[in-house]
Design a protein around this motif. Structure first.
Motif, short mmCIF file in Angstrom:
data_model
loop_
_atom_site.label_atom_id
_atom_site.label_comp_id
_atom_site.label_asym_id
_atom_site.label_seq_id
_atom_site.Cartn_x
_atom_site.Cartn_y
_atom_site.Cartn_z
N ARG A 51 -9.95 -40.41 -13.99
CA ARG A 51 -10.84 -40.45 -15.15
C ARG A 51 -10.48 -39.31 -16.08
O ARG A 51 -10.59 -38.13 -15.73
CB ARG A 51 -12.31 -40.34 -14.73
CG ARG A 51 -12.76 -41.42 -13.78
CD ARG A 51 -14.26 -41.49 -13.67
NE ARG A 51 -14.87 -42.05 -14.88
CZ ARG A 51 -16.17 -42.26 -15.03
NH1 ARG A 51 -17.01 -41.91 -14.07
NH2 ARG A 51 -16.66 -42.78 -16.13
N ARG A 52 -10.02 -39.66 -17.24
CA ARG A 52 -9.68 -38.70 -18.29
C ARG A 52 -10.20 -39.28 -19.60
O ARG A 52 -9.89 -40.42 -19.93
CB ARG A 52 -8.17 -38.49 -18.37
CG ARG A 52 -7.72 -37.49 -19.44
CD ARG A 52 -6.21 -37.45 -19.54
NE ARG A 52 -5.78 -36.45 -20.49
CZ ARG A 52 -5.48 -35.20 -20.20
NH1 ARG A 52 -5.55 -34.81 -18.93
NH2 ARG A 52 -5.10 -34.35 -21.11
N SER A 53 -10.97 -38.51 -20.33
CA SER A 53 -11.63 -39.07 -21.51
C SER A 53 -11.61 -38.08 -22.66
O SER A 53 -11.92 -36.89 -22.47
CB SER A 53 -13.08 -39.44 -21.19
OG SER A 53 -13.77 -39.88 -22.33
N GLN A 210 -12.27 -37.46 -8.70
CA GLN A 210 -11.62 -38.77 -8.56
C GLN A 210 -10.13 -38.59 -8.83
O GLN A 210 -9.64 -38.80 -9.93
CB GLN A 210 -12.24 -39.78 -9.53
CG GLN A 210 -13.73 -39.99 -9.27
CD GLN A 210 -14.32 -41.02 -10.20
OE1 GLN A 210 -13.87 -42.16 -10.26
NE2 GLN A 210 -15.34 -40.64 -10.95
N LEU A 211 -9.43 -38.15 -7.79
CA LEU A 211 -8.01 -37.85 -7.90
C LEU A 211 -7.21 -38.75 -6.97
O LEU A 211 -7.72 -39.25 -5.97
CB LEU A 211 -7.74 -36.38 -7.54
CG LEU A 211 -8.47 -35.30 -8.34
CD1 LEU A 211 -8.19 -33.95 -7.74
CD2 LEU A 211 -8.06 -35.34 -9.80
N GLU A 212 -5.96 -38.91 -7.29
CA GLU A 212 -5.04 -39.57 -6.39
C GLU A 212 -3.64 -39.02 -6.62
O GLU A 212 -3.36 -38.38 -7.64
CB GLU A 212 -5.05 -41.09 -6.53
CG GLU A 212 -4.46 -41.63 -7.79
CD GLU A 212 -4.49 -43.17 -7.82
OE1 GLU A 212 -5.44 -43.75 -7.28
OE2 GLU A 212 -3.56 -43.77 -8.40
N ALA A 213 -2.78 -39.25 -5.65
CA ALA A 213 -1.39 -38.78 -5.74
C ALA A 213 -0.50 -39.94 -6.19
O ALA A 213 -0.72 -41.09 -5.80
CB ALA A 213 -0.92 -38.25 -4.39
N ARG A 214 0.48 -39.62 -7.00
CA ARG A 214 1.48 -40.59 -7.43
C ARG A 214 2.86 -40.03 -7.07
O ARG A 214 3.12 -38.84 -7.27
CB ARG A 214 1.40 -40.83 -8.93
CG ARG A 214 0.02 -41.28 -9.43
CD ARG A 214 -0.19 -42.76 -9.29
NE ARG A 214 -1.54 -43.16 -9.69
CZ ARG A 214 -1.91 -43.48 -10.92
NH1 ARG A 214 -1.00 -43.44 -11.89
NH2 ARG A 214 -3.15 -43.84 -11.18
N ALA A 215 3.71 -40.87 -6.54
CA ALA A 215 5.07 -40.46 -6.20
C ALA A 215 6.00 -41.63 -6.43
O ALA A 215 5.57 -42.78 -6.55
CB ALA A 215 5.15 -39.97 -4.76
N ASP A 216 7.30 -41.34 -6.49
CA ASP A 216 8.32 -42.37 -6.70
C ASP A 216 9.22 -42.44 -5.47
O ASP A 216 9.78 -41.41 -5.04
CB ASP A 216 9.16 -42.05 -7.95
CG ASP A 216 8.32 -42.05 -9.22
OD1 ASP A 216 7.47 -42.94 -9.35
OD2 ASP A 216 8.50 -41.15 -10.06
N ILE A 217 9.37 -43.62 -4.90
CA ILE A 217 10.13 -43.78 -3.66
C ILE A 217 11.34 -44.67 -3.91
O ILE A 217 11.32 -45.54 -4.78
CB ILE A 217 9.26 -44.37 -2.54
CG1 ILE A 217 8.81 -45.78 -2.89
CG2 ILE A 217 8.06 -43.47 -2.27
CD1 ILE A 217 8.08 -46.49 -1.75
N PRO A 218 12.42 -44.49 -3.14
CA PRO A 218 13.61 -45.33 -3.31
C PRO A 218 13.38 -46.74 -2.76
O PRO A 218 12.45 -46.99 -1.98
CB PRO A 218 14.67 -44.58 -2.50
CG PRO A 218 13.90 -43.81 -1.48
CD PRO A 218 12.61 -43.43 -2.14
N GLU A 219 14.28 -47.63 -3.13
CA GLU A 219 14.15 -49.03 -2.73
C GLU A 219 14.09 -49.20 -1.21
O GLU A 219 13.29 -49.99 -0.70
CB GLU A 219 15.33 -49.84 -3.28
CG GLU A 219 15.34 -50.00 -4.78
CD GLU A 219 16.56 -50.77 -5.24
OE1 GLU A 219 16.46 -52.00 -5.38
OE2 GLU A 219 17.60 -50.13 -5.46
#
Length: 391
Positions: A51-53, A210-219
């Motif tokens: 939530r960002r406003s 209300q936070l969550e983690a985002r990451a990028d993973i290889p195929e």
């Protein structure tokens, strides 16, 4: 120079003497294992807020009050700013007066219609006795219909006034801008004394709950991850902490250049230490298996230099630095130049331990060599040879 060297040697000797003078620590041991485990790798990411406003005003006006600054905490419903509401109050009063007039007009129309209906009844009775003509009867009926139409018009006008009054009341309320949710101010977009137009932003707030983690993973890691079947270990460098997250979703589209798939991870932060934008490393499976040294989580200690463990070096405690790789089936895969499969680590009683401290192993019966060593030491002590150094 020689005096300094002698002092250094003396200090080492005194430290060793002090260590041997300490009582043995009651400990439990657990061996280092070499196991074939699912290999894992680090994936970079960050903490994001759900939530960002940019809190904006629904009315134009002059800012009279604006007390918040970046970093300030706000609760849902707390006042963010107040605009000059004099005109809004006057508009509200105008429609309140208009509403009173409309209600009075309805009362008048209702009285007029009641009189017209009484007149119609009287003329109809006269007509039955041939005391009133057809034209008088038609006129009375027309008058009733006219009064009904006038009453309906007055009622419609009243409903319009009620709606305008509600809008005026809402406009007055909107001159006070409130926080839509709990959070913190991250930017301030206006100041007291400034004129803001309708829709202008006042502050930007973000939720810290209300936070969550985002990451990028290889195929190759996508096939090894399934939503809901495993926890994701997260490392937060800024806080020097590790925590467990739950995989929420694998976004089904990779970046066209990096070929990395974004993943969303639910985090639990009861202490409220996480902040949006913090970098993180998510430990994710590679889809391959291989050998690794694993140790009990209870063996791991930490100081300013990093993580380390105590191991049994023939009856005394010694330190081995470790590099934690990933968690696997309740244990931790590590890398260390001083450990090998079978090395016995202290997993209980290591909280106040120091190097060279003698060990009294409480679960020695699980390790024949340790049990034999302690038996010999006990016999030597009984024969008057302290520390197992009998003559």
């Amino acid at each position: 120079m020689r005096s300094h060297a002698r002092l250094g040697t003396l200090a080492v000797a005194l430290a060793a003497l002090a260590a041997h003078a300490q009582p043995a620590a009651n400990v439990r041991l657990d061996p280092v294992r070499e196991e074939v485990v699912a290999q894992q790798r680090d994936a970079t990411g960050q903490i994001v807020t759900l939530r960002r406003s940019v809190v904006a005003t629904q009315e134009a006006g002059l800012v009279l009050q604006m007390d918040l600054e970046p970093g300030d905490a706000v609760e849902q419903g707390a006042v963010i700013a107040r605009l000059d509401d004099d005109r809004a109050r006057l508009e509200l009063q105008r429609w309140e007066a208009r509403l009173e007039a409309d209600r009075a007009l309805i009362q008048q129309r209702e009285a007029e219609m009641a009189r017209a209906e009484r007149d119609l009844v009287r003329i109809e009775q006269l007509a039955t006795r041939a005391s009133a003509g057809e034209s008088e009867l038609d006129q009375a009926r027309t008058d009733v219909q006219s009064r009904k139409a006038q009453l309906a018009e007055a009622q419609a006008t009243l409903r319009t006034s009620e709606a305008e009054l509600a809008l005026a009341r809402r406009a007055l309320e909107d001159m006070t801008i409130r926080a839509p949710f709990d959070g913190r101010v991250v930017s301030k977009l206006t100041e007291e004394g400034q004129w803001v137009s309708q829709g202008a932003g006042l502050v930007t707030i973000v939720s810290l709950t209300q936070l969550e983690a985002r990451a990028d993973i290889p195929e190759r890691s996508v096939g090894a991850l399934q939503v809901g079947d495993r926890a994701i270990e997260l490392k937060i460098p800024a806080l020097g902490m590790r925590l467990q997250g739950e995989l929420i979703h694998i976004v089904p589209e990779a970046d066209s250049l990096s070929r990395l798939f974004p993943i969303r991870i639910r985090v639990n932060d009861p202490q409220g230490r996480l902040r949006p934008g913090m970098s993180l490393t998510a430990v994710v499976p590679t889809g391959e298996s291989g050998p690794a040294l694993t140790i009990s989580e209870d063996a791991i200690l930490r100081n300013a230099a990093g993580e380390y463990v105590f191991f049994d070096a023939g009856g005394t405690a010694q330190v081995a630095p470790i590099t934690r790789l990933f968690s696997t089936d309740g244990r931790v895969a590590v890398r260390s130049p001083m450990l090998r499969a079978g090395t016995l680590l202290v997993v209980e009683g290591n909280e106040r331990m120091f190097p060279n401290q003698p060990l009294n192993v409480l679960n020695a019966d699980q390790f024949p060599e340790v049990a034999e060593r302690q038996r010999i030491a006990a016999e030597n002590a009984a024969n008057g040879a302290p520390n197992g150094r009998g003559g």
